[in-house]
Design a protein around this motif. Sequence first.
Motif, PDB file in Angstrom:
ATOM      1  N   ARG A  15     -43.096 112.303  38.203  1.00 52.94           N
ATOM      2  CA  ARG A  15     -41.854 111.536  38.400  1.00 52.94           C
ATOM      3  C   ARG A  15     -40.632 112.218  37.790  1.00 52.94           C
ATOM      4  NH1 ARG A  15     -41.987 106.277  40.026  1.00 52.94           N
ATOM      5  NH2 ARG A  15     -40.168 105.732  38.769  1.00 52.94           N
ATOM      6  N   ASN A  16     -40.789 112.757  36.571  1.00 56.39           N
ATOM      7  CA  ASN A  16     -39.643 113.386  35.907  1.00 56.39           C
ATOM      8  C   ASN A  16     -39.179 114.624  36.672  1.00 56.39           C
ATOM      9  OD1 ASN A  16     -42.032 114.751  35.107  1.00 56.39           O
ATOM     10  ND2 ASN A  16     -41.042 115.497  33.242  1.00 56.39           N
ATOM     11  N   LEU A  17     -40.122 115.419  37.179  1.00 55.30           N
ATOM     12  CA  LEU A  17     -39.754 116.600  37.974  1.00 55.30           C
ATOM     13  C   LEU A  17     -39.115 116.194  39.289  1.00 55.30           C
ATOM     14  CD1 LEU A  17     -42.726 119.101  37.555  1.00 55.30           C
ATOM     15  CD2 LEU A  17     -40.383 119.377  36.793  1.00 55.30           C
ATOM     16  N   LEU A  18     -39.690 115.207  39.943  1.00 57.46           N
ATOM     17  CA  LEU A  18     -39.142 114.734  41.211  1.00 57.46           C
ATOM     18  C   LEU A  18     -37.712 114.233  41.028  1.00 57.46           C
ATOM     19  CD1 LEU A  18     -39.465 114.079  44.197  1.00 57.46           C
ATOM     20  CD2 LEU A  18     -40.614 111.955  43.532  1.00 57.46           C
ATOM     21  N   ALA A  19     -37.491 113.437  39.999  1.00 58.95           N
ATOM     22  CA  ALA A  19     -36.140 112.924  39.729  1.00 58.95           C
ATOM     23  C   ALA A  19     -35.165 114.066  39.463  1.00 58.95           C
ATOM     24  CB  ALA A  19     -36.166 111.955  38.554  1.00 58.95           C
ATOM     25  N   ALA A  20     -35.598 115.052  38.685  1.00 60.10           N
ATOM     26  CA  ALA A  20     -34.728 116.192  38.363  1.00 60.10           C
ATOM     27  C   ALA A  20     -34.411 117.006  39.616  1.00 60.10           C
ATOM     28  CB  ALA A  20     -35.384 117.074  37.307  1.00 60.10           C
ATOM     29  N   ARG A  21     -35.403 117.245  40.465  1.00 56.08           N
ATOM     30  CA  ARG A  21     -35.178 118.039  41.682  1.00 56.08           C
ATOM     31  C   ARG A  21     -34.267 117.299  42.656  1.00 56.08           C
ATOM     32  NH1 ARG A  21     -37.105 120.587  38.289  1.00 56.08           N
ATOM     33  NH2 ARG A  21     -38.701 122.164  38.428  1.00 56.08           N
ATOM     34  N   LEU A  22     -34.478 115.996  42.817  1.00 53.67           N
ATOM     35  CA  LEU A  22     -33.605 115.219  43.716  1.00 53.67           C
ATOM     36  C   LEU A  22     -32.169 115.212  43.190  1.00 53.67           C
ATOM     37  CD1 LEU A  22     -35.998 112.270  44.568  1.00 53.67           C
ATOM     38  CD2 LEU A  22     -35.097 113.955  46.190  1.00 53.67           C
ATOM     39  N   LYS A  23     -32.010 115.049  41.878  1.00 56.37           N
ATOM     40  CA  LYS A  23     -30.673 115.066  41.278  1.00 56.37           C
ATOM     41  C   LYS A  23     -29.984 116.410  41.536  1.00 56.37           C
ATOM     42  CE  LYS A  23     -28.227 114.513  36.933  1.00 56.37           C
ATOM     43  NZ  LYS A  23     -28.256 114.870  35.542  1.00 56.37           N
ATOM     44  N   MET A  24     -30.720 117.499  41.326  1.00 55.74           N
ATOM     45  CA  MET A  24     -30.155 118.828  41.541  1.00 55.74           C
ATOM     46  C   MET A  24     -29.775 119.035  43.015  1.00 55.74           C
ATOM     47  SD  MET A  24     -31.031 122.088  42.873  1.00 55.74           S
ATOM     48  CE  MET A  24     -32.787 121.913  42.997  1.00 55.74           C
ATOM     49  N   LEU A  25     -30.636 118.591  43.939  1.00 52.98           N
ATOM     50  CA  LEU A  25     -30.328 118.751  45.365  1.00 52.98           C
ATOM     51  C   LEU A  25     -29.081 117.967  45.755  1.00 52.98           C
ATOM     52  CD1 LEU A  25     -33.964 118.687  46.775  1.00 52.98           C
ATOM     53  CD2 LEU A  25     -32.349 120.601  46.944  1.00 52.98           C
ATOM     54  N   VAL A  26     -28.879 116.810  45.148  1.00 53.40           N
ATOM     55  CA  VAL A  26     -27.655 116.033  45.393  1.00 53.40           C
ATOM     56  C   VAL A  26     -26.456 116.744  44.769  1.00 53.40           C
ATOM     57  CG1 VAL A  26     -26.461 113.853  44.884  1.00 53.40           C
ATOM     58  CG2 VAL A  26     -28.844 113.833  45.679  1.00 53.40           C
ATOM     59  N   GLU A  27     -26.585 117.208  43.533  1.00 50.25           N
ATOM     60  CA  GLU A  27     -25.484 117.912  42.861  1.00 50.25           C
ATOM     61  C   GLU A  27     -25.082 119.172  43.621  1.00 50.25           C
ATOM     62  OE1 GLU A  27     -27.026 118.506  38.920  1.00 50.25           O
ATOM     63  OE2 GLU A  27     -26.434 116.496  38.261  1.00 50.25           O
ATOM     64  N   GLU A  28     -26.045 119.858  44.223  1.00 51.63           N
ATOM     65  CA  GLU A  28     -25.766 121.073  44.985  1.00 51.63           C
ATOM     66  C   GLU A  28     -25.233 120.773  46.388  1.00 51.63           C
ATOM     67  OE1 GLU A  28     -25.782 124.294  44.201  1.00 51.63           O
ATOM     68  OE2 GLU A  28     -26.391 123.937  42.134  1.00 51.63           O
ATOM     69  N   GLY A  29     -25.229 119.504  46.786  1.00 55.09           N
ATOM     70  CA  GLY A  29     -24.721 119.134  48.109  1.00 55.09           C
ATOM     71  C   GLY A  29     -25.704 119.391  49.236  1.00 55.09           C
ATOM     72  N   ILE A  30     -26.977 119.562  48.910  1.00 59.59           N
ATOM     73  CA  ILE A  30     -28.011 119.804  49.919  1.00 59.59           C
ATOM     74  C   ILE A  30     -28.529 118.476  50.458  1.00 59.59           C
ATOM     75  CG2 ILE A  30     -30.345 120.747  50.241  1.00 59.59           C
ATOM     76  CD1 ILE A  30     -29.464 122.924  48.139  1.00 59.59           C
ATOM     77  N   LEU A  31     -28.631 117.500  49.580  1.00 60.61           N
ATOM     78  CA  LEU A  31     -28.953 116.125  49.958  1.00 60.61           C
ATOM     79  C   LEU A  31     -27.812 115.232  49.505  1.00 60.61           C
ATOM     80  CD1 LEU A  31     -32.705 115.732  48.843  1.00 60.61           C
ATOM     81  CD2 LEU A  31     -31.835 116.297  51.120  1.00 60.61           C
ATOM     82  N   ALA A  32     -27.674 114.093  50.146  1.00 65.77           N
ATOM     83  CA  ALA A  32     -26.735 113.063  49.705  1.00 65.77           C
ATOM     84  C   ALA A  32     -27.543 111.813  49.392  1.00 65.77           C
ATOM     85  CB  ALA A  32     -25.700 112.771  50.787  1.00 65.77           C
ATOM     86  N   ALA A  33     -27.145 111.108  48.356  1.00 66.06           N
ATOM     87  CA  ALA A  33     -27.801 109.851  48.002  1.00 66.06           C
ATOM     88  C   ALA A  33     -26.973 108.706  48.571  1.00 66.06           C
ATOM     89  CB  ALA A  33     -27.925 109.725  46.492  1.00 66.06           C
ATOM     90  N   GLU A  34     -27.614 107.890  49.376  1.00 57.22           N
ATOM     91  CA  GLU A  34     -26.963 106.720  49.954  1.00 57.22           C
ATOM     92  C   GLU A  34     -27.711 105.485  49.484  1.00 57.22           C
ATOM     93  OE1 GLU A  34     -27.049 107.223  54.188  1.00 57.22           O
ATOM     94  OE2 GLU A  34     -25.637 108.889  54.145  1.00 57.22           O
ATOM     95  N   ALA A  35     -26.978 104.435  49.161  1.00 57.29           N
ATOM     96  CA  ALA A  35     -27.615 103.217  48.673  1.00 57.29           C
ATOM     97  C   ALA A  35     -28.254 102.446  49.825  1.00 57.29           C
ATOM     98  CB  ALA A  35     -26.588 102.346  47.964  1.00 57.29           C
ATOM     99  N   TYR A  36     -29.417 101.880  49.544  1.00 59.41           N
ATOM    100  CA  TYR A  36     -30.038 100.933  50.465  1.00 59.41           C
ATOM    101  C   TYR A  36     -30.576  99.783  49.628  1.00 59.41           C
ATOM    102  CZ  TYR A  36     -34.858 102.138  49.176  1.00 59.41           C
ATOM    103  OH  TYR A  36     -36.037 102.319  48.502  1.00 59.41           O
ATOM    104  N   LYS A  37     -30.739  98.640  50.252  1.00 57.68           N
ATOM    105  CA  LYS A  37     -31.227  97.485  49.516  1.00 57.68           C
ATOM    106  C   LYS A  37     -32.134  96.685  50.435  1.00 57.68           C
ATOM    107  CE  LYS A  37     -29.909  93.624  46.764  1.00 57.68           C
ATOM    108  NZ  LYS A  37     -29.123  92.552  46.442  1.00 57.68           N
ATOM    109  N   GLU A  38     -33.341  96.485  49.958  1.00 54.61           N
ATOM    110  CA  GLU A  38     -34.262  95.606  50.677  1.00 54.61           C
ATOM    111  C   GLU A  38     -34.036  94.187  50.185  1.00 54.61           C
ATOM    112  OE1 GLU A  38     -38.198  97.168  50.135  1.00 54.61           O
ATOM    113  OE2 GLU A  38     -37.784  98.900  51.407  1.00 54.61           O
ATOM    114  N   PRO A  39     -34.231  93.204  51.044  1.00 56.84           N
ATOM    115  CA  PRO A  39     -34.004  91.813  50.627  1.00 56.84           C
ATOM    116  C   PRO A  39     -34.785  91.477  49.356  1.00 56.84           C
ATOM    117  CG  PRO A  39     -34.443  91.936  52.983  1.00 56.84           C
ATOM    118  CD  PRO A  39     -34.674  93.313  52.423  1.00 56.84           C
ATOM    119  N   GLY A  40     -34.090  90.878  48.400  1.00 55.42           N
ATOM    120  CA  GLY A  40     -34.708  90.464  47.147  1.00 55.42           C
ATOM    121  C   GLY A  40     -34.899  91.580  46.138  1.00 55.42           C
TER     122      GLY A  40
END
Length: 169
Positions: free
Chosen positions: A63-88
């Motif tokens: 989990r810690n590596l996955l979170a770090a890699r996703l954060k880096m990919l967003v910071e580098e502009g390779i991925l974008a984080a968009e909010a989603y919300k499931e009911p409840g």
Amino acid sequence: MDARTETLQDAGRDPRLDRDTSNCSIARTLEVVGEKWTILILREVWYGSSRFSEFERVLGCPRNLLAARLKMLVEEGILAAEAYKEPGSRSRPKYVITPKGADLVPAVMGLLQWGDRYRADPEGPAMLSLHRGCGAHVDAQIRCDRGHAVEPEDIESIPGPAFRLRPAE
């Protein structure tokens, strides 16, 4: 051979061996995507995953590596984080590919193609890449700006605008 290369060689310097590699685009790219989990996250994005829980489930990445890699990919502009919300539930990020990230598809497809040829299971590749439009197999190819297919032996590398020699010893 271009004039700049000839001038360097006339001065007893070989641009292939005496160049300063500190500004290499390949090395800089590997600083961003050269780690196993990063490439595998990108693979999963192209296969349709977008949520942390999906990446965690399919990759088995800590989990810690996955979170770090996703954060880096967003910071580098390779991925974008968009909010989603499931009911409840509370709002969470989903990860989507950006145009900068889409530009990595040929590189990752090249790795996939090489792996399918030389490292696949004896039964064949685990996944196939097909063109949605016609169903044909997709492969990575090298082409020049004029559209010609180029074989590796036909690629010539010459000093570019940011070329620098290492200081003489």
